[in-house]
Design an enzyme around this catalytic site. Structure first.
Site, PDB file in Angstrom:
ATOM      1  N   THR A  72       0.859  -1.195   0.000  1.00  0.00           N
ATOM      2  CA  THR A  72       0.000   0.000   0.000  1.00  0.00           C
ATOM      3  C   THR A  72       0.892   1.240   0.000  1.00  0.00           C
ATOM      4  O   THR A  72       0.690   2.164  -0.805  1.00  0.00           O
ATOM      5  CB  THR A  72      -0.935  -0.015   1.228  1.00  0.00           C
ATOM      6  OG1 THR A  72      -1.793  -1.154   1.106  1.00  0.00           O
ATOM      7  CG2 THR A  72      -1.766   1.248   1.319  1.00  0.00           C
ATOM      8  N   ASN A 147      -5.429  -9.417  -8.049  1.00  0.00           N
ATOM      9  CA  ASN A 147      -5.615 -10.177  -6.813  1.00  0.00           C
ATOM     10  C   ASN A 147      -6.983 -10.841  -6.698  1.00  0.00           C
ATOM     11  O   ASN A 147      -7.150 -11.811  -5.977  1.00  0.00           O
ATOM     12  CB  ASN A 147      -5.398  -9.258  -5.600  1.00  0.00           C
ATOM     13  CG  ASN A 147      -6.147  -7.949  -5.710  1.00  0.00           C
ATOM     14  OD1 ASN A 147      -6.047  -7.243  -6.713  1.00  0.00           O
ATOM     15  ND2 ASN A 147      -6.902  -7.613  -4.697  1.00  0.00           N
ATOM     16  N   GLN A 175       1.002  -9.839  -6.516  1.00  0.00           N
ATOM     17  CA  GLN A 175       0.501 -11.215  -6.612  1.00  0.00           C
ATOM     18  C   GLN A 175       1.338 -12.092  -7.544  1.00  0.00           C
ATOM     19  O   GLN A 175       0.969 -13.224  -7.825  1.00  0.00           O
ATOM     20  CB  GLN A 175      -0.968 -11.211  -7.089  1.00  0.00           C
ATOM     21  CG  GLN A 175      -1.930 -10.512  -6.132  1.00  0.00           C
ATOM     22  CD  GLN A 175      -2.159 -11.286  -4.823  1.00  0.00           C
ATOM     23  OE1 GLN A 175      -1.835 -12.469  -4.701  1.00  0.00           O
ATOM     24  NE2 GLN A 175      -2.737 -10.612  -3.833  1.00  0.00           N
ATOM     25  N   CYS A 323      -9.401  -7.074   0.933  1.00  0.00           N
ATOM     26  CA  CYS A 323      -9.194  -5.760   1.525  1.00  0.00           C
ATOM     27  C   CYS A 323     -10.519  -5.065   1.793  1.00  0.00           C
ATOM     28  O   CYS A 323     -10.590  -4.154   2.593  1.00  0.00           O
ATOM     29  CB  CYS A 323      -8.345  -4.907   0.591  1.00  0.00           C
ATOM     30  SG  CYS A 323      -6.766  -5.680   0.279  1.00  0.00           S
TER      31      CYS A 323
END
Ligand code: PMP
Length: 379
Positions: A72, A147, A175, A323
């Protein structure tokens, strides 16, 4: 029966070998890598060794690797660091929220952003990318592997396209390691983000690869660490863990990829034997996706009760992107791929680990089938 964990795209269990590598830096090595004494030098060596392992996994120079608190932060650093004030960027509509929210922040500060659409497989529209490049952008952001659905973007070709126009490219490759080849080509200006906890490393550490001639303004200031690109005392144990995780994934990449492919086939065959009408989202062609990510839908069965029912039976899955789990919103990725809202809310994600056992896969298929049959709406 032990619980079955099939949410590896959200996070992977810590590899015990990685824990072993980290322990000295949590227990007996107190040094700050910026200190000049023996303890400081030992910590510095550990951080620099880890940097070598991350760089080696990418086939790149260690001096180009910046450690961060995760992907992030790496995504935020790449975009806020590269897009000039009032600049223009093009970003795929299926990026992780850490990219999309950052783009919104940049827009609120005067940047202009174009969202690149995707087709039913989740592949970025080449025509829209070309138009954006023709109209002039400073930065393009396209993830390497998605993802939620596993789509592999042609990021190497996109890197070439951007390079030819002198445009910087940011690639979220979180990923990818252990699922598809990740040798970063020599593209012009650009960055690649990684996260340790998706590859058997600890949570809270990641990295941004920054090509040498790329200007990325630091977002966290107040120290000269990471060659002035990310201030703050390094999280030595976590960085050592990330280095070890990258070393193992690089050494074992082809074995992990084939294990994931076999597991995916075995799991789908077992599930289809119980639930013949299960639908899979994403590319049909296995070469166009990473192995082990299955975005599925059982018609007439809502994803949320399915997930909660499986959880009660000892099986961990995810709804769309982990998420955003907790809030049952349709997935922006599936919406961009043209999946309607009803089908979207019926979707769930099974993400396998390279070491998930055949017994666990068979048991998981049985649990999903049982819970689905209890929750299926009458047609
Ligand atoms: N990008 C992608 C594609 C991801 O899957 C994730 C994790 N969900 C992130 C970025 C964010 O990574 P981190 O958890 O290290 O902040």
């Amino acid at each position: 029966m032990p619980r079955i964990y099939l949410d590896h795209n959200a996070t992977t269990p810590l590899d015990p070998r990685v824990l072993d590598a980290m322990l000295p830096y949590l227990q007996s090595e107190p040094g700050n890598p910026s200190s000049l004494h023996a303890e400081g030098r030992a910590a510095r060596r550990a951080v620099e060794d880890a940097r070598e392992h991350v760089a080696a996994m990418l086939g790149k120079d260690a001096r180009e690797v910046v450690f961060t608190s995760g992907a992030t932060e790496a995504n935020n650093l790449a975009l806020t660091g590269m897009v000039p004030a009032g600049g223009r960027l093009a970003v795929s509509a299926v990026e992780h929220p850490s990219v999309l929210a950052c783009v919104e922040l940049l827009e609120s500060r005067g940047a202009h952003a174009v969202r690149l659409g995707v087709d039913r497989d989740g592949l970025v529209s080449d025509a829209e990318l070309e138009t954006a490049l023709d109209e002039g952008v400073d930065v393009v952001a396209v993830m390497a592997a998605n993802n939620e659905v596993g789509t592999l973007q042609p990021w190497v070709a996109i890197a070439r396209q951007c390079h030819a126009r002198g445009v910087a490219l940011h690639v979220d490759a979180v990923q990818m390691p252990g699922k598809a080849p990740l040798a970063v080509p020599d593209f012009g200006e650009g960055t690649v983000s990684l996260s340790a906890h998706k590859i058997g490393g600890p949570k809270g550490v990641g990295a941004l690869w920054v090509r040498t001639d790329t200007r990325v303004r630091a977002q966290i200031v107040g120290g000269g660490q990471e060659r002035q690109r990310r201030a703050g005392t390094e999280n030595v144990a976590a960085i050592v863990g990330m280095g070890a995780a990258c070393r193992f994934v690089a050494d074992e990449a082809s074995a992990r990829m084939s294990a994931l492919r076999l597991s995916e086939e075995a799991f789908l065959a077992a599930l289809r034997a119980h639930v013949p009408d299960v639908v899979r989202h994403g590319p049909r062609n296995a070469d166009m996706r990473i192995p082990g990510t299955l975005n599925l839908r059982i018609p007439g069965v809502s994803g949320e009760p399915l997930l909660l029912g499986c959880d009660l039976e000892g099986l961990s899955l995810s709804l769309g992107s982990a998420c955003s789990s907790g809030a049952v919103e349709p997935s922006h990725v599936l919406l961009a791929m043209g999946v309607n809202k009803v089908e979207n809310l019926e979707s769930f994600r099974v993400s396998l680990g390279w070491d998930t056992s055949p017994d666990a896969l068979r048991a998981a298929a049985g649990i999903i089938a049982d819970v689905a049959s209890r929750n299926r709406r009458c047609p």
